[in-house]
Design a protein around this motif. Structure first.
Motif, PDB file in Angstrom:
ATOM      1  N   ALA A 193     -62.085  13.701  26.846  1.00 20.53           N
ATOM      2  CA  ALA A 193     -61.619  14.906  26.979  1.00 20.53           C
ATOM      3  C   ALA A 193     -59.958  14.946  27.081  1.00 20.53           C
ATOM      4  O   ALA A 193     -59.054  15.949  26.924  1.00 20.53           O
ATOM      5  N   ASP A 194     -59.415  13.924  27.483  1.00 22.68           N
ATOM      6  CA  ASP A 194     -58.228  13.662  27.895  1.00 22.68           C
ATOM      7  C   ASP A 194     -57.113  13.927  26.685  1.00 22.68           C
ATOM      8  O   ASP A 194     -55.932  13.879  26.754  1.00 22.68           O
ATOM      9  N   ASP A 195     -57.843  13.636  25.371  1.00 23.99           N
ATOM     10  CA  ASP A 195     -57.044  13.622  24.130  1.00 23.99           C
ATOM     11  C   ASP A 195     -57.226  15.015  23.526  1.00 23.99           C
ATOM     12  O   ASP A 195     -56.894  15.026  22.245  1.00 23.99           O
ATOM     13  N   VAL A 196     -57.649  15.987  24.261  1.00 22.22           N
ATOM     14  CA  VAL A 196     -58.022  17.388  23.871  1.00 22.22           C
ATOM     15  C   VAL A 196     -56.766  18.264  24.294  1.00 22.22           C
ATOM     16  O   VAL A 196     -56.786  18.454  25.481  1.00 22.22           O
ATOM     17  N   ILE A 197     -55.816  18.587  23.280  1.00 19.33           N
ATOM     18  CA  ILE A 197     -54.745  19.575  23.884  1.00 19.33           C
ATOM     19  C   ILE A 197     -54.966  21.325  23.292  1.00 19.33           C
ATOM     20  O   ILE A 197     -55.195  21.226  22.238  1.00 19.33           O
ATOM     21  N   PRO A 198     -54.840  22.273  24.058  1.00 18.43           N
ATOM     22  CA  PRO A 198     -54.852  23.642  23.598  1.00 18.43           C
ATOM     23  C   PRO A 198     -53.919  23.529  22.581  1.00 18.43           C
ATOM     24  O   PRO A 198     -52.630  23.235  22.591  1.00 18.43           O
ATOM     25  N   PHE A 199     -54.178  24.236  21.307  1.00 21.39           N
ATOM     26  CA  PHE A 199     -53.131  24.612  20.186  1.00 21.39           C
ATOM     27  C   PHE A 199     -52.801  26.019  20.274  1.00 21.39           C
ATOM     28  O   PHE A 199     -51.755  26.065  20.127  1.00 21.39           O
ATOM     29  N   ASP A 200     -53.827  26.620  20.358  1.00 22.27           N
ATOM     30  CA  ASP A 200     -53.375  28.395  20.220  1.00 22.27           C
ATOM     31  C   ASP A 200     -52.565  28.937  21.047  1.00 22.27           C
ATOM     32  O   ASP A 200     -51.775  29.737  21.078  1.00 22.27           O
ATOM     33  N   ALA A 201     -52.412  28.230  22.277  1.00 23.42           N
ATOM     34  CA  ALA A 201     -51.642  28.651  23.536  1.00 23.42           C
ATOM     35  C   ALA A 201     -50.205  28.325  23.035  1.00 23.42           C
ATOM     36  O   ALA A 201     -49.392  29.063  23.552  1.00 23.42           O
ATOM     37  N   ALA A 202     -49.966  27.471  22.005  1.00 20.85           N
ATOM     38  CA  ALA A 202     -48.660  27.115  21.654  1.00 20.85           C
ATOM     39  C   ALA A 202     -47.808  28.477  20.725  1.00 20.85           C
ATOM     40  O   ALA A 202     -46.803  28.593  20.595  1.00 20.85           O
ATOM     41  N   TYR A 203     -48.910  29.506  20.485  1.00 17.27           N
ATOM     42  CA  TYR A 203     -48.511  30.466  19.637  1.00 17.27           C
ATOM     43  C   TYR A 203     -48.834  31.846  20.178  1.00 17.27           C
ATOM     44  O   TYR A 203     -48.279  33.031  19.868  1.00 17.27           O
ATOM     45  N   SER A 204     -49.641  31.834  21.081  1.00 20.94           N
ATOM     46  CA  SER A 204     -49.901  33.123  21.877  1.00 20.94           C
ATOM     47  C   SER A 204     -48.942  33.508  23.069  1.00 20.94           C
ATOM     48  O   SER A 204     -48.742  34.713  23.369  1.00 20.94           O
ATOM     49  N   GLN A 205     -48.091  32.582  23.018  1.00 22.37           N
ATOM     50  CA  GLN A 205     -46.751  32.835  24.102  1.00 22.37           C
ATOM     51  C   GLN A 205     -45.668  32.388  23.301  1.00 22.37           C
ATOM     52  O   GLN A 205     -45.520  31.530  22.320  1.00 22.37           O
ATOM     53  N   PRO A 206     -44.508  32.653  23.490  1.00 22.03           N
ATOM     54  CA  PRO A 206     -43.432  32.377  22.786  1.00 22.03           C
ATOM     55  C   PRO A 206     -42.953  30.723  23.144  1.00 22.03           C
ATOM     56  O   PRO A 206     -42.776  30.321  24.273  1.00 22.03           O
ATOM     57  N   THR A 207     -42.837  30.176  22.125  1.00 25.05           N
ATOM     58  CA  THR A 207     -42.543  28.746  22.248  1.00 25.05           C
ATOM     59  C   THR A 207     -41.761  28.464  20.743  1.00 25.05           C
ATOM     60  O   THR A 207     -41.623  29.317  19.778  1.00 25.05           O
ATOM     61  N   ILE A 208     -40.907  27.202  20.923  1.00 22.19           N
ATOM     62  CA  ILE A 208     -40.336  26.858  19.797  1.00 22.19           C
ATOM     63  C   ILE A 208     -41.085  26.132  18.652  1.00 22.19           C
ATOM     64  O   ILE A 208     -40.544  25.660  17.480  1.00 22.19           O
ATOM     65  N   SER A 209     -42.363  26.237  19.012  1.00 18.90           N
ATOM     66  CA  SER A 209     -43.387  25.190  18.075  1.00 18.90           C
ATOM     67  C   SER A 209     -43.095  25.616  16.630  1.00 18.90           C
ATOM     68  O   SER A 209     -42.980  24.696  15.826  1.00 18.90           O
ATOM     69  N   GLY A 210     -43.329  26.969  16.212  1.00 19.96           N
ATOM     70  CA  GLY A 210     -43.152  27.455  14.789  1.00 19.96           C
ATOM     71  C   GLY A 210     -41.982  27.141  14.348  1.00 19.96           C
ATOM     72  O   GLY A 210     -41.896  26.493  13.222  1.00 19.96           O
ATOM     73  N   PRO A 211     -40.744  27.528  14.615  1.00 22.45           N
ATOM     74  CA  PRO A 211     -39.325  27.240  14.197  1.00 22.45           C
ATOM     75  C   PRO A 211     -39.121  25.764  13.969  1.00 22.45           C
ATOM     76  O   PRO A 211     -38.480  25.502  13.016  1.00 22.45           O
TER      77      PRO A 211
END
Length: 407
Positions: free
Chosen positions: A228-246
């Protein structure tokens, strides 16, 4: 087609203690030295498809693969522009080596945005020691790139992953493989799966005519258990403003800008060796007026891509401390500008290299075609025509660009 269970011919090595970079200046200094080293045998690696295990080990042990780790966790947390410059340098000498760590840095950015404190401490510590992350994001058998079928299901003590991924750049060299999965509710997660996990199979079946040694083959998951400790939310990086995409996209732009710059520099060498065109009335190709015209156009385009790259990186870094819908949109649009421009520039510069070198530029032993092949294959990641659309739609109609890693 080859299946891989180890990082190399020998047993997987224990993580060594990699060098820890302290500053942007040090990162660039190390990158320049390594780029000179990686020039050796670059043509041979491409021609014979020799996977660069030794080069990637040297690359990660240099500390460069940990250069984005936040300072509070012991890293240098270099700027986006430094990351872009490092990737451009590497891509200029070997397009494959330039691309291999792209998703490693992307995974670290998702971790920074959505990981727990415990997950950050654990994974950042591994990277500081020299760990490399690959990727298993894309799928080959769905109707479009947005659809994903690889699934995660809860079990006692953790989760089970089943599915198949393709275009898994860097996974053959990785210690962990960040894998994009969906649960039964449609939520997306990034799972940092150890490469030695039972039921995980790496297949070296990448057959692209460019970027030949990126290790971008298939990864199969047959009832792979993950903690479980190796599982990280991904969609949350795009449902809110973050620099992940650019941030993901500027690294792609850096690959193309690096290829374009190196192709132009190689063009200067080849023109000095070429013969003038018979109708030019001059004795040297360096005095041929139409050759000079073409060179002037290329250098202007290459320089423009480099300036756009710097501008986009500055926008990302400006938005990073306090991301908002507006400043992330600006960063995304600025990155879209350089992605569109660098796509065209890399293709043009690499093609003009062969044209201006003359017929001798087609000789296989020189490997000049690798610049164009690498550029052509890499630029297929995203359609530049859609980048122009998002740029114009934002400028004319005020429509914010979509938040995703493929803008």
């Amino acid at each position: 087609m080859t299946s891989y269970q180890e990082l190399s011919q020998s047993e997987a090595q224990q993580l060594a203690h990699a060098h820890i970079i302290q500053s942007d200046a040090e990162a660039l200094e190390i990158a320049r030295a390594l780029a000179e080293q990686f020039k050796h045998h670059a043509v041979q690696r491409d021609a014979e498809r020799l996977l660069p295990f030794e080069e990637i080990e040297a690359y990660s042990q240099s500390g460069l693969w940990a250069m984005t780790v936040p300072k509070q966790y012991g890293g240098a947390e270099v700027s986006s522009y430094t990351v872009a410059q490092v990737i451009a340098l590497m891509s200029g000498v070997d397009g494959s080596i330039g691309q291999i760590p792209q998703n490693h840095f992307y995974g670290l950015e998702i971790l920074r945005n959505t990981g727990t404190e415990q997950q950050k401490q654990k994974l950042y510590a591994e990277v500081l020691k020299g760990a490399r992350f690959g990727n298993a994001l894309a799928e080959f058998k769905t109707k479009n790139a947005a659809q994903k079928q690889t699934a995660i299901s809860p079990v006692d003590g953790g989760f089970i992953v089943n599915g198949e991924k393709f275009y898994c750049t860097g996974s053959l060299f990785a210690h962990r493989i960040p894998t994009l999965v969906k649960d039964e509710h449609g939520r997306e997660f990034l799972v940092f799966i150890p490469r030695q996990s039972e039921g995980l199979e790496l297949v070296d079946d990448w057959s692209g005519f460019g970027q030949r040694t990126t290790g971008s083959g298939t990864v199969k998951f047959n009832h792979v258990f993950v903690e479980a400790d190796d599982v990280i939310p991904f969609d949350a990086a795009y449902s809110q403003p973050t620099i992940s995409g650019p941030f993901a996209q500027i690294m792609h732009a850096a690959i193309e800008t690096g290829i374009a710059h190196a192709a132009f520099e190689e063009t200067l060498i080849r023109v000095r060796q070429a013969r003038p065109w018979i109708d030019s009335g001059v004795d040297k190709a360096t005095d041929d007026p139409l050759t000079l015209f073409e060179l002037g156009r290329i250098v202007a385009d290459v320089r423009a891509s480099e300036v756009l790259l710097k501008q986009a990186a500055r926008s990302i870094d400006a938005a990073k401390p306090q991301p908002t819908a507006e400043n992330i949109a600006k960063a995304s649009i600025d990155v879209a500008k350089v992605r569109a421009h660098s796509t065209e520039t890399a293709l043009k510069a690499s093609s003009k290299l062969i044209e201006l070198a003359g017929s001798r530029g087609s000789q296989r032993e020189d490997g000049l075609d690798r610049f164009w092949r690498n550029a052509r294959v890499h630029t297929l990641h995203d359609a530049s025509r859609w980048k122009y659309y998002f740029i114009a739609n934002h400028l004319l109609n005020g429509v914010l660009p979509p938040r995703r890693g493929t803008l």
